[in-house]
Structure formats: C-alpha cells, structure tokens
Scaffold this motif. Structure first.
Motif, PDB file in Angstrom:
ATOM      1  N   LEU A   1      21.431  42.876  27.536  1.00 33.51           N
ATOM      2  CA  LEU A   1      21.827  41.708  26.764  1.00 33.51           C
ATOM      3  C   LEU A   1      22.813  42.106  25.678  1.00 33.51           C
ATOM      4  N   LEU A   2      23.861  41.314  25.516  1.00 34.21           N
ATOM      5  CA  LEU A   2      24.919  41.558  24.524  1.00 34.21           C
ATOM      6  C   LEU A   2      25.641  42.887  24.771  1.00 34.21           C
TER       7      LEU A   2
ATOM      8  N   ASP B   1      22.919  39.689  30.682  1.00 35.83           N
ATOM      9  CA  ASP B   1      24.223  39.088  30.431  1.00 35.83           C
ATOM     10  C   ASP B   1      24.786  38.443  31.689  1.00 35.83           C
TER      11      ASP B   1
ATOM     12  N   ARG C   1      22.812  35.273  32.471  1.00 43.29           N
ATOM     13  CA  ARG C   1      23.187  34.192  31.555  1.00 43.29           C
ATOM     14  C   ARG C   1      24.547  33.605  31.923  1.00 43.29           C
TER      15      ARG C   1
END
Length: 138
Positions: free
Chosen positions: A67-68, A131, A134
């Motif tokens: 994530l990120l 990521d 998403r």
C-alpha cells in the motif's frame, strides 16, 4: 514467476523494516548503541529512537501489504541506502584486509539496497499489492 518473486521480495524487505523498527521501539539501548557506532550518534535520544521505530514499522507494514508503494518504496530505498553508507567499509573490504572494523556480515546491505531499487523499478509489474487492487476497483 515474476509476480511471486516480486511478492516475496516486497514482503521480505518490508518485514526487514518492521524488524529494525521493532528493535528501535523495544530495544532502545541496542538501537542507541548502533546509532553511536554507525550513524555518528545521530538521533540517539530514546524518545527519538522510539519515534523512528514506529515510523519504520509503519513503512514496513505498508510495504508488506503493498500500500502506498509510490511513496514507501523510495523511503525504503533511502533507509536502506543510509544503512549501506553506514557500513560501506564492510562492503568495500568485507574481510577487513585494509579497513579496520570491517565485517563481512554487513555485505548484504548492498544486496538489500539493490533489492529496494528493484522494487521501485518493477513496481508497475506487481500483481498482488493492495495498490494494484485499489487501482483496479476504480
């Protein structure tokens, strides 16, 4: 095979940051000793060390789950690059033939840094990062 390799690399590198961060958070005396020996005594206050530990754990967990990544991968490379610089003598002269205090056990810092750069280079090829999930949902 590439997707599994990137997943394993991401999880193992992220977890390394979690381990290093946990050491700063829960074994402050050890972390202060490491900072004094390898990082010129920077940020050796116990509270600063614990804050760094929390930040490092957070970055590591974000990397493990993917994530990120656009921001966490470069942060990881920076942290691993600083570690590489701190032990560069051991990378250049792992057996201490010319540089006193070298240690072959620190040579993998170069490999860890290179792997961090590899994650950045192949970030768009990852299939199993949050990521990606998403982005696909939008």
């Amino acid at each position: 095979m590439k997707h599994w390799t990137l997943l394993l690399l991401r999880i193992s590198l992220g977890w390394l940051l979690v381990i290093w961060g946990a050491d700063k958070l829960f074994n402050v005396a050890h972390s202060v000793a490491v900072a004094n020996k390898f990082y010129f005594g920077l940020l050796t206050a116990e509270s600063a060390m614990q804050v760094l530990g929390v930040i490092q754990i957070a970055i590591g967990v974000l990397i493990v789950i993917g994530l990120l990544c656009r921001w966490t991968y470069p942060l990881q490379a920076l942290l691993n690059g600083l570690t590489l610089l701190a032990v560069l003598g051991s990378v250049i002269d792992p057996w201490g033939w010319f540089l006193q205090g070298s240690n072959a056990l620190f040579y993998p810092s170069l490999i860890i840094f290179a792997a961090s750069l590899l994650l950045i280079a192949f970030r768009d090829d990852e299939r199993w990062a949050l990521d990606i999930k998403r982005a696909a949902a939008h």
